[in-house]
Structure formats: structure tokens, C-alpha cells
Design a protein around this motif. Structure first.
Motif, PDB file in Angstrom:
ATOM      1  N   ILE A 154     -22.567  10.000 -41.104  1.00 44.62           N
ATOM      2  CA  ILE A 154     -21.865   8.708 -41.187  1.00 44.62           C
ATOM      3  C   ILE A 154     -21.003   8.653 -42.453  1.00 44.62           C
ATOM      4  O   ILE A 154     -19.823   8.299 -42.409  1.00 44.62           O
ATOM      5  N   VAL A 155     -21.581   9.060 -43.589  1.00 44.41           N
ATOM      6  CA  VAL A 155     -20.816   9.042 -44.847  1.00 44.41           C
ATOM      7  C   VAL A 155     -19.619   9.996 -44.734  1.00 44.41           C
ATOM      8  O   VAL A 155     -18.487   9.648 -45.119  1.00 44.41           O
ATOM      9  N   PHE A 156     -19.863  11.175 -44.188  1.00 42.69           N
ATOM     10  CA  PHE A 156     -18.795  12.161 -44.029  1.00 42.69           C
ATOM     11  C   PHE A 156     -17.697  11.609 -43.110  1.00 42.69           C
ATOM     12  O   PHE A 156     -16.500  11.753 -43.389  1.00 42.69           O
ATOM     13  N   GLY A 157     -18.104  10.951 -42.030  1.00 41.89           N
ATOM     14  CA  GLY A 157     -17.149  10.376 -41.082  1.00 41.89           C
ATOM     15  C   GLY A 157     -16.272   9.309 -41.727  1.00 41.89           C
ATOM     16  O   GLY A 157     -15.067   9.239 -41.472  1.00 41.89           O
ATOM     17  N   VAL A 158     -16.893   8.481 -42.588  1.00 44.09           N
ATOM     18  CA  VAL A 158     -16.126   7.444 -43.296  1.00 44.09           C
ATOM     19  C   VAL A 158     -15.086   8.113 -44.210  1.00 44.09           C
ATOM     20  O   VAL A 158     -13.904   7.727 -44.219  1.00 44.09           O
ATOM     21  N   LEU A 159     -15.503   9.125 -44.966  1.00 49.70           N
ATOM     22  CA  LEU A 159     -14.584   9.810 -45.881  1.00 49.70           C
ATOM     23  C   LEU A 159     -13.430  10.468 -45.112  1.00 49.70           C
ATOM     24  O   LEU A 159     -12.262  10.362 -45.503  1.00 49.70           O
ATOM     25  N   LEU A 160     -13.759  11.139 -44.001  1.00 49.62           N
ATOM     26  CA  LEU A 160     -12.727  11.815 -43.201  1.00 49.62           C
ATOM     27  C   LEU A 160     -11.726  10.809 -42.649  1.00 49.62           C
ATOM     28  O   LEU A 160     -10.510  11.026 -42.689  1.00 49.62           O
ATOM     29  N   GLN A 161     -12.246   9.690 -42.142  1.00 51.81           N
ATOM     30  CA  GLN A 161     -11.366   8.698 -41.515  1.00 51.81           C
ATOM     31  C   GLN A 161     -10.479   8.015 -42.554  1.00 51.81           C
ATOM     32  O   GLN A 161      -9.279   7.875 -42.354  1.00 51.81           O
ATOM     33  N   ARG A 162     -11.083   7.631 -43.687  1.00 53.66           N
ATOM     34  CA  ARG A 162     -10.312   6.891 -44.698  1.00 53.66           C
ATOM     35  C   ARG A 162      -9.282   7.772 -45.417  1.00 53.66           C
ATOM     36  O   ARG A 162      -8.274   7.297 -45.905  1.00 53.66           O
ATOM     37  N   ALA A 163      -9.560   9.079 -45.468  1.00 55.25           N
ATOM     38  CA  ALA A 163      -8.586   9.980 -46.092  1.00 55.25           C
ATOM     39  C   ALA A 163      -7.510  10.389 -45.080  1.00 55.25           C
ATOM     40  O   ALA A 163      -6.512  11.015 -45.451  1.00 55.25           O
ATOM     41  N   GLY A 164      -7.718  10.029 -43.816  1.00 55.89           N
ATOM     42  CA  GLY A 164      -6.714  10.337 -42.793  1.00 55.89           C
ATOM     43  C   GLY A 164      -6.707  11.789 -42.338  1.00 55.89           C
ATOM     44  O   GLY A 164      -5.808  12.206 -41.604  1.00 55.89           O
TER      45      GLY A 164
ATOM     46  N   GLY B  47     -23.222  11.331 -36.297  1.00 54.55           N
ATOM     47  CA  GLY B  47     -22.934  10.478 -37.455  1.00 54.55           C
ATOM     48  C   GLY B  47     -21.451  10.460 -37.806  1.00 54.55           C
ATOM     49  O   GLY B  47     -20.905   9.414 -38.171  1.00 54.55           O
ATOM     50  N   ILE B  48     -20.787  11.596 -37.708  1.00 54.44           N
ATOM     51  CA  ILE B  48     -19.350  11.660 -38.006  1.00 54.44           C
ATOM     52  C   ILE B  48     -18.591  10.689 -37.088  1.00 54.44           C
ATOM     53  O   ILE B  48     -17.711   9.946 -37.523  1.00 54.44           O
ATOM     54  N   PHE B  49     -18.975  10.687 -35.808  1.00 51.38           N
ATOM     55  CA  PHE B  49     -18.359   9.767 -34.844  1.00 51.38           C
ATOM     56  C   PHE B  49     -18.588   8.314 -35.261  1.00 51.38           C
ATOM     57  O   PHE B  49     -17.643   7.516 -35.338  1.00 51.38           O
ATOM     58  N   ILE B  50     -19.845   7.981 -35.565  1.00 54.41           N
ATOM     59  CA  ILE B  50     -20.183   6.600 -35.924  1.00 54.41           C
ATOM     60  C   ILE B  50     -19.470   6.182 -37.212  1.00 54.41           C
ATOM     61  O   ILE B  50     -18.891   5.092 -37.302  1.00 54.41           O
ATOM     62  N   GLY B  51     -19.488   7.063 -38.208  1.00 59.14           N
ATOM     63  CA  GLY B  51     -18.859   6.753 -39.493  1.00 59.14           C
ATOM     64  C   GLY B  51     -17.359   6.532 -39.355  1.00 59.14           C
ATOM     65  O   GLY B  51     -16.789   5.595 -39.929  1.00 59.14           O
ATOM     66  N   ALA B  52     -16.703   7.407 -38.576  1.00 61.55           N
ATOM     67  CA  ALA B  52     -15.256   7.277 -38.393  1.00 61.55           C
ATOM     68  C   ALA B  52     -14.926   6.013 -37.592  1.00 61.55           C
ATOM     69  O   ALA B  52     -13.954   5.308 -37.893  1.00 61.55           O
ATOM     70  N   LEU B  53     -15.749   5.720 -36.578  1.00 63.25           N
ATOM     71  CA  LEU B  53     -15.554   4.509 -35.770  1.00 63.25           C
ATOM     72  C   LEU B  53     -15.670   3.265 -36.654  1.00 63.25           C
ATOM     73  O   LEU B  53     -14.788   2.386 -36.628  1.00 63.25           O
ATOM     74  N   ALA B  54     -16.724   3.205 -37.471  1.00 64.74           N
ATOM     75  CA  ALA B  54     -16.937   2.050 -38.345  1.00 64.74           C
ATOM     76  C   ALA B  54     -15.790   1.905 -39.343  1.00 64.74           C
ATOM     77  O   ALA B  54     -15.254   0.806 -39.540  1.00 64.74           O
ATOM     78  N   ALA B  55     -15.393   3.031 -39.955  1.00 69.57           N
ATOM     79  CA  ALA B  55     -14.322   2.983 -40.959  1.00 69.57           C
ATOM     80  C   ALA B  55     -12.997   2.556 -40.323  1.00 69.57           C
ATOM     81  O   ALA B  55     -12.220   1.800 -40.922  1.00 69.57           O
ATOM     82  N   ALA B  56     -12.746   3.024 -39.095  1.00 71.35           N
ATOM     83  CA  ALA B  56     -11.501   2.679 -38.408  1.00 71.35           C
ATOM     84  C   ALA B  56     -11.471   1.187 -38.058  1.00 71.35           C
ATOM     85  O   ALA B  56     -10.462   0.513 -38.254  1.00 71.35           O
ATOM     86  N   LEU B  57     -12.610   0.677 -37.561  1.00 77.80           N
ATOM     87  CA  LEU B  57     -12.673  -0.739 -37.180  1.00 77.80           C
ATOM     88  C   LEU B  57     -12.548  -1.637 -38.410  1.00 77.80           C
ATOM     89  O   LEU B  57     -11.784  -2.598 -38.414  1.00 77.80           O
ATOM     90  N   LEU B  58     -13.273  -1.288 -39.479  1.00 78.16           N
ATOM     91  CA  LEU B  58     -13.277  -2.126 -40.685  1.00 78.16           C
ATOM     92  C   LEU B  58     -11.925  -2.110 -41.391  1.00 78.16           C
ATOM     93  O   LEU B  58     -11.548  -3.071 -42.047  1.00 78.16           O
ATOM     94  N   SER B  59     -11.189  -0.997 -41.274  1.00 79.34           N
ATOM     95  CA  SER B  59      -9.910  -0.898 -41.986  1.00 79.34           C
ATOM     96  C   SER B  59      -8.739  -1.313 -41.090  1.00 79.34           C
ATOM     97  O   SER B  59      -7.588  -1.290 -41.521  1.00 79.34           O
ATOM     98  N   GLY B  60      -9.040  -1.650 -39.834  1.00 80.27           N
ATOM     99  CA  GLY B  60      -7.977  -2.057 -38.914  1.00 80.27           C
ATOM    100  C   GLY B  60      -7.091  -0.908 -38.476  1.00 80.27           C
ATOM    101  O   GLY B  60      -5.957  -1.111 -38.058  1.00 80.27           O
ATOM    102  N   THR B  61      -7.598   0.335 -38.554  1.00 80.19           N
ATOM    103  CA  THR B  61      -6.791   1.489 -38.138  1.00 80.19           C
ATOM    104  C   THR B  61      -7.265   2.048 -36.798  1.00 80.19           C
ATOM    105  O   THR B  61      -6.775   3.077 -36.355  1.00 80.19           O
TER     106      THR B  61
END
Lengths: 176, 132
Positions: free
Chosen positions: A13-23, B77-91
Motif C-alpha cells: 500500500i505504501v509503495f503504491g501510494v509513492l508510485l502513484q503520487r510520483a506519477g 497492496g500496490i493496487f490498493i495504495g495506488a487506488l487510494a492515492a488516485a482517489l484522494l488526489s483527484g487523479t
């Protein structure tokens, strides 16, 4: 869920957040790196490698971790690496980032993820053949660069980090 | 088509944080980050549904047995984390064809789907061959 599985989920989850936010999970960013137009992916990857390299070897030196060294088999690494590069450029995501890209709504990853499952299935079929051919070509066993050069690992790390920083400076100067 | 809120995090900082995450994972869970073995385990699951005896005899599925482990959950987890970050950031946005692909090959989903599928097959065979 076991302790291991919970740790895996949290780390992911942490890795996914970092990957997504860094684009860096974007197709456009990955392809732009392969087309030498935008080095965001390399900046991210090399930063990760430098920090992980220093931290992991600190843990090893303190006796808190063991290295997990994959064998250096030239046949597998050269042919496999080239195939991976071709596939990555066509698909536009690697296995981990494809799951992240699906998370931000990129539905083309569904086709690629299906392809990766099929690819894994095909590899399982051809594994006995590969084991007796490609994976015997240039097998040097579990070696490391410091070991081969016969120098302390911190020298290799210092040179690698210095080279990376020089590359980063060049990227910024060129606006990549 | 640019994202509405395209404020990305600094790649050096995010990458360094990912490096710290990797070190923490090794220190606290004894696990190095990786994703592609999970595709073998998942393929094993799918094939087991059709022929469990055969899967049980295949050397590669003996080496990488179909099971839900640390790495399987890491990939989820990568899927969940990216989904959450995308939704929260409006992207977050549903789309079939990436912008750069559309500019070169057009908006067709079929063409993109076939390329993604074939690319996925080749990339995974390569990754497994290189043991990555």
C-alpha cells in the motif's frame, strides 16, 4: 491473515501510494523514459536503489539482515532482459506498476496483466527446457560486484552513488 | 488530455522514500521487494482449477507453488495504495488508451488491447528467464 501477509499488504500500500503520487506508473512516463525524453522513472528508480543499497548493506554489516543474491546466469539475464525490455516497451508497464496503474483507472492494464499470467504459464511449460539450455549458459553462481572486484562493498556503493548523482545533475541541466 | 490536478511528488524524494520502505521491509519482515513471482503463483492457481494433477507435477510450479504469501499481498497492496492515492488526489480516471499511445496509434481499444496482451506475455517470459 498471517503476520507475513499483513506486512506484505502494508508495504504494498505504501509503495503504491509513492508510485502513484510520483506519477511513475503512467504509461506516458514509462515510454517517455524509454524514448529518452523524460527521466522521471530513472530519477525515482535510481534514488530507490541508492537508498536501499546503503540501508541494506548497513543492516547486513550490523548483522540484522542477509543478502538475497540471485545467481548470475548470463544466458538468462541477457536473453531474459532483452525480452523483458521489448515486452515492457510494448505493454508500457512492468509487473508491479501494472497493478498500480490499474488502481488509478488505466484499463489497458487488464489486457497486459492477462498477458503476464499467460506468459508465466508459458514459462512454466518451457522451464524444463530453459533449465537445460539457456540457464546453463554462463552460470557464475551467486556473485556480487564487491566480491568479483575483491574490494569492500562501501567502495562500490560510494562509486555507484557518486555516478548516480552526476547523472542526476546532467538530467537537471538538460531538463530531462 | 492532462490530468486535472497534476501535482506530482518529487521523483527523487518519492524514490528515496521507496528505498527506505525497502530497507524497512528487509529489517522488519526479512523481505526484499518484488512482484513477478506472484504472476507465476497466480497462473498456477488458474491452471490448478483446470488440471490440479498436472500443476502438481510441473517443476516450475513445484519451485514457485501457488500460494498467497508476502509478495502476493504486496502486489495487491500496490493496487490498493495506488487506488487510494488516485482517489484522494483527484487523479483517478478510467481510460483504456494512454495519451502517448493515442497520439501515435489512435484511440482504438482493440489495437491497444492486443499490444498490451502480447507485450505482457513477452515481458513476463523475459522477467522469469532473468529471474527478476
Amino acid at each position: 491473515m498471517s503476520h507475513d501477509m499483513i506486512m506484505g499488504l502494508v508495504t504494498g500500500i505504501v509503495f503504491g501510494v509513492l508510485l502513484q503520487r510520483a506519477g511513475v506508473i503512467r504509461y506516458d512516463k514509462q515510454l517517455a523514459a524509454l524514448r529518452l525524453r523524460d527521466m522521471t522513472i530513472l530519477k525515482f528508480m535510481l534514488s530507490t536503489i541508492c537508498v536501499a543499497m546503503i540501508g541494506t548493506y548497513l543492516l547486513v554489516d550490523l548483522g540484522m539482515a542477509k543478502l538475497s543474491i540471485k545467481p548470475t546466469i548470463l544466458g538468462g539475464v541477457v536473453i531474459g532482459g532483452a525480452l523483458f525490455g521489448v515486452g515492457w516497451a510494448i505493454f508500457g508497464y512492468c509487473p508491479g506498476t501494472a497493478m498500480g496503474a490499474l488502481g488509478e483507472g488505466r484499463l489497458d492494464t487488464v489486457f497486459g496483466l492477462a498477458g503476464m499470467l499467460v506468459g508465466a504459464g508459458i514459462y512454466a511449460e518451457i522451464y524444463p527446457l530453459m533449465k537445460n539450455t539457456v540457464l546453463t549458459w554462463g552460470d557464475y553462481g551467486k556473485i556480487t560486484i564487491p566480491q568479483v572486484l575483491g574490494v569492500n562493498h562501501w567502495i562500490v556503493i560510494a562509486v555507484f552513488v557518486a555516478g548516480t548523482l552526476a547523472l542526476f545533475r546532467w538530467f537537471e541541466k538538460k531538463g530531462l | 488530455m492532462a490530468d486535472r490536478k497534476d501535482q506530482l511528488w518529487n521523483p527523487y524524494v518519492s524514490g528515496a522514500l521507496a528505498g527506505l520502505l525497502s530497507v524497512a521491509s528487509v529489517a522488519f519482515a526479512g523481505k526484499y521487494l518484488g512482484a513477478s513471482t506472484t504472476f507465476v503463483r497466480a497462473a498456477g492457481y488458474v491452471e490448478k482449477a483446470f488440471g490440479p494433477e498436472r500443476v502438481a507435477q510441473m517443476a516450475y510450479f513445484m519451485k514457485e507453488a501457488p500460494k498467497i504469501d508476502w509478495q502476493f499481498m504486496f502486489v495487491i497492496g500496490i493496487f490498493i495504495g495506488a487506488l487510494a492515492a488516485a482517489l484522494l488526489s483527484g487523479t483517478f480516471s478510467l481510460r483504456f488508451v494512454p495519451d502517448m499511445w493515442r497520439g501515435r496509434f489512435g484511440p482504438g481499444i482493440g489495437k491497444r488491447g492486443v499490444a498490451a496482451f502480447v507485450g505482457g506475455i513477452v515481458a513476463m517470459i523475459g522477467a522469469r528467464l532473468a529471474d527478476g
